[in-house]
Design an enzyme around this catalytic site. Sequence first.
Site, short mmCIF file in Angstrom:
data_model
loop_
_atom_site.label_atom_id
_atom_site.label_comp_id
_atom_site.label_asym_id
_atom_site.label_seq_id
_atom_site.Cartn_x
_atom_site.Cartn_y
_atom_site.Cartn_z
N ASP A 1 -2.03 8.74 -11.23
CA ASP A 1 -2.11 7.57 -12.12
C ASP A 1 -0.73 7.16 -12.62
O ASP A 1 -0.40 5.96 -12.69
CB ASP A 1 -3.03 7.87 -13.31
CG ASP A 1 -4.50 7.93 -12.91
OD1 ASP A 1 -4.84 7.51 -11.79
OD2 ASP A 1 -5.31 8.40 -13.74
N ASN B 1 -2.24 12.88 -4.91
CA ASN B 1 -3.38 13.32 -5.70
C ASN B 1 -3.77 14.75 -5.38
O ASN B 1 -4.11 15.54 -6.28
CB ASN B 1 -4.58 12.39 -5.45
CG ASN B 1 -4.48 11.08 -6.21
OD1 ASN B 1 -3.88 11.01 -7.27
ND2 ASN B 1 -5.08 10.04 -5.67
N ASP C 1 0.84 -1.19 0.00
CA ASP C 1 0.00 0.00 0.00
C ASP C 1 0.88 1.25 0.00
O ASP C 1 1.79 1.39 0.85
CB ASP C 1 -0.90 0.00 1.24
CG ASP C 1 -1.99 1.06 1.15
OD1 ASP C 1 -3.06 0.75 0.62
OD2 ASP C 1 -1.74 2.19 1.60
N GLU D 1 -4.55 2.49 -4.34
CA GLU D 1 -3.09 2.36 -4.31
C GLU D 1 -2.66 1.05 -3.66
O GLU D 1 -1.53 0.93 -3.18
CB GLU D 1 -2.47 3.54 -3.56
CG GLU D 1 -2.82 3.62 -2.09
CD GLU D 1 -4.11 4.36 -1.79
OE1 GLU D 1 -4.27 4.81 -0.63
OE2 GLU D 1 -4.95 4.49 -2.69
#
Length: 284
Positions: A176, A167, A159, A202
């Site tokens: 992305d 973001n 993770d 993620e």
Amino acid sequence: MRLYTNLCRVGLSGLRSKIGVVLFAVLAPFLFGAGVVIWPGVAGTDGALVLIIGLGAVAVIVPVLAAFIVAWLLAPIDRINRAMDRYLETRILDPLPQEFSDGLGRLMVSTTRLMSEASVEIDAAIAEAETDPLTGLLNRRGFERMVPARTVGTVLFVDADNFKRINDEWGHAVGDETLIAMADAISAALRSNDIVARLGGEEFAIFAEETAASRALELAERVRQKVSGTVNVWRRPVTVSVGLAVTEAAVDREVLLQAADDAVYEAKRNGRNCVAMANLARAA
């Protein structure tokens, strides 16, 4: 088609029986007519019995023989049916002869082409349904198909740390790109027989046929270091927390996944950018 349907409705399920009945129905009037013409000349003589036996034999034997001969000529249809049945049950293509140019030969060619095209389309549909469109890795569905429902081995949950910040600060396009780079880095750290998938957001999952805890830890560390050493956002390294679950005895796949997921949260609590191993006995 109407004749075929009616014959099926009266209980004639086999091809030979249908052909025999049709031939008998066609032949019987001619034999009856022949008997009517010949009968006056043989009535009251031994020839009458011979006539009756002969016409009866012809009425039975000829349709039966003809039915078998026609059925043998139509044997390719039986082979096509068997090939289709096996394909529908197993998706295995049985080769059909391709060298004949008559109607049945063209039917075999067309059947082979249709099954081949169907296989390509089915494989493409399965691949699309089981592939994460962003990273090209397996998605959860593909991962669950590849990993047995009861299994032994290692599951790693990977993770990204503080991914929401990426973001928020740089936008989803950069997020992305980061996920794609993470997928590439994780894949590069794995062996050819390891299975990796993006489960969502993620979070990535890895399955390895490794039952030794020390080697599973080495794998987890290799993945963690590969990501932090090669993935960055504007020269800031991207780190990951890794949850690890290992079992030498067969357990349910979901138990192993949940244990690895719980271990990720432990790694987060331990300061992120580290590996935590699950206590599988407690998780089970």
